[in-house]
Design an enzyme around this catalytic site. Structure first.
Site, PDB file in Angstrom:
ATOM      1  N   ASP A   1      -3.146  -0.289  -0.770  1.00 24.79           N
ATOM      2  CA  ASP A   1      -4.261  -0.788  -0.310  1.00 24.79           C
ATOM      3  C   ASP A   1      -5.394  -1.406  -1.379  1.00 24.79           C
ATOM      4  O   ASP A   1      -6.139  -0.830  -2.025  1.00 24.79           O
ATOM      5  CB  ASP A   1      -4.829   1.080  -0.647  1.00 24.79           C
TER       6      ASP A   1
ATOM      7  N   SER B   1     -14.835   3.521  -3.292  1.00 19.40           N
ATOM      8  CA  SER B   1     -13.832   2.885  -2.884  1.00 19.40           C
ATOM      9  C   SER B   1     -13.659   1.571  -2.808  1.00 19.40           C
ATOM     10  O   SER B   1     -14.482   0.946  -2.854  1.00 19.40           O
ATOM     11  CB  SER B   1     -13.355   2.874  -0.842  1.00 19.40           C
TER      12      SER B   1
ATOM     13  N   LEU C   1      15.250  -0.518   1.247  1.00 20.16           N
ATOM     14  CA  LEU C   1      16.842   0.249   1.464  1.00 20.16           C
ATOM     15  C   LEU C   1      16.942  -0.787   2.709  1.00 20.16           C
ATOM     16  O   LEU C   1      18.374  -0.752   2.957  1.00 20.16           O
ATOM     17  CB  LEU C   1      17.047   1.949   1.397  1.00 20.16           C
TER      18      LEU C   1
ATOM     19  N   HIS D   1      -9.002  -0.353   2.933  1.00 23.60           N
ATOM     20  CA  HIS D   1      -9.444  -0.090   3.456  1.00 23.60           C
ATOM     21  C   HIS D   1     -10.686   0.122   3.890  1.00 23.60           C
ATOM     22  O   HIS D   1     -11.367   0.367   5.139  1.00 23.60           O
ATOM     23  CB  HIS D   1      -9.471   1.584   3.264  1.00 23.60           C
TER      24      HIS D   1
END
Length: 388
Positions: free
Chosen positions: A163, A239, A293, A133
């Site tokens: 991320d 971050s 799945l 991000h």
């Protein structure tokens, strides 16, 4: 985040003991000195502590200053914070990342946006690990090292699901971080976060706390992430920075925090054991492959369960044609209640269980169909699209 300092005058230094004594006697004398000093002088606990430590020879008192006030200088032996050597070791491996991106305005013009984040030097080839991000949608990247040097950087690869992202600086002269094992972490041990909160003006910031929790399942948008929880302050701009242990080894990539006026000290980092293989795949240009799945679904809440008399679980909203679930006979309207015998009540729990498998593995789903019949289906996991 405020520092309050108060100081009171007025204690005399007492004579140090003439001969050494055992640790047990020292702590008894310390407690007695605290009590007696507080009672006699009427001073607070901090001042009583000074008197007690002076009496035991652990501090030196100050001298009268020229303005007539007495300043007490505390000189407690062996009190260097354990964070100091950690910061000295790790900070040369931490960089700030400045980003620019352009967006169209309502008036048909282009506007430039600027952002900041943090990164961790991964190897001697100039690869830097950060968050997806931080770099997603950017037009240009600039890396600022701990000693203030600036370099242009290029995006190597990114993975939206975890991320994580890798960028590279040609000719970067910076020390790589020591990669540690997040699986060795224990709740309560020291944790230190390093990065650039609020931009480069605060680059090289260090905050400390503990490991507050492990294997925290956090939902960010439509992604479910399994993260490390810490109370070391993680702010915007942190971050992509490092979360390290007491040995200065990287155990997590700082990624998120709970931002609420009712919450304090809940930050989260991507475990190093999970990040390592993804980073290697991004550096080598390999596609990040995950199992799926082959469905999209939603959580049946407790209220939905009561209202419609259906079990808790994951409601199947869509089945991907020719995927594993489709081949096994799963259809829209089925409710998944367990996988391999492990009950699941939320989509996050289902995603977490599938994420622990490999492409090609066979899992057994327990479902309740639209006729309210319970049955089991064997599903071969297929490949998930890398971009959401």
């Amino acid at each position: 985040m405020e520092i309050e300092n108060s100081m009171e005058p007025g204690l005399q230094e007492t004579e140090k003991p003439k001969k050494p004594e055992g640790p047990g006697k020292f702590w008894i004398r310390l407690a007695a000195a605290l009590t007696v000093t507080a009672l006699i002088s009427g001073a607070g606990l901090g001042y009583a502590l000074h008197g007690a430590l002076t009496a035991t020879g652990m501090v030196r008192a100050g001298e009268m200053e020229g303005n007539g006030t007495e300043e007490i200088r505390y000189v407690v032996e062996n009190t260097t914070s354990p964070v100091v050597p950690i910061a000295e070791k790790v900070l040369p491996s931490i960089v700030a990342i400045e980003t620019t991106s352009s967006v169209n305005t309502l008036f048909g013009t282009r506007m430039e946006n600027r952002g900041t984040g943090s990164g961790v030097v991964y190897d001697r080839e100039g690869h830097i690990v950060t968050n997806n991000h931080v770099v997603e949608g950017t037009d240009s990247l600039t890396v600022v090292t701990h000693d203030g040097r600036e370099y242009p950087a290029q995006l190597v690869g990114r993975d939206s699901r975890t991320d994580l992202a890798v960028i590279r600086v040609e000719g970067l002269d910076a020390l790589p971080v020591t990669w540690g094992k997040s699986s060795d972490l224990k709740v309560g041990e020291l944790a230190v976060a390093l990065g650039s909160p609020l931009g480069t003006d605060f680059a090289g910031s260090v905050t400390a706390g503990i490991i507050s929790g492990l294997d925290r399942r956090i939902t960010v948008g439509d992604r479910s992430l399994q993260l490390i929880q810490t109370d070391a302050a993680i702010n915007p701009g942190n971050s992509g920075g490092a979360l390290v242990n007491s040995a200065g080894e990287l155990v997590g990539i700082n990624s998120a925090k709970i931002a609420s006026s009712q919450v304090e000290g809940m930050g989260f980092a991507i475990p190093s054991d999970e990040a390592g293989p993804i980073v290697e795949q991004l550096i080598t240009g390999q596609e990040v492959i995950r199992p799926a799945l082959g469905i999209s679904g939603s959580t049946i809440t407790e209220e939905d369960s009561r209202r419609y008399s259906i079990p808790r679980g994951v409601y199947v909203q869509q089945v991907v044609p020719y995927g594993g679930a489709d081949r096994a006979g799963l259809v829209r309207g089925d409710i998944i209640t367990a996988i391999d015998g492990i009950p699941v009540e939320t989509i996050e729990e289902l995603v977490a269980q599938v994420g622990e498998k490999q492409v090609g593995d066979t899992v057994t789903l327990t479902i309740t169909d639209r006729q309210n019949r319970e049955k089991e289906l064997e599903v071969v996991l297929s490949r998930q699209n890398t971009e959401e």
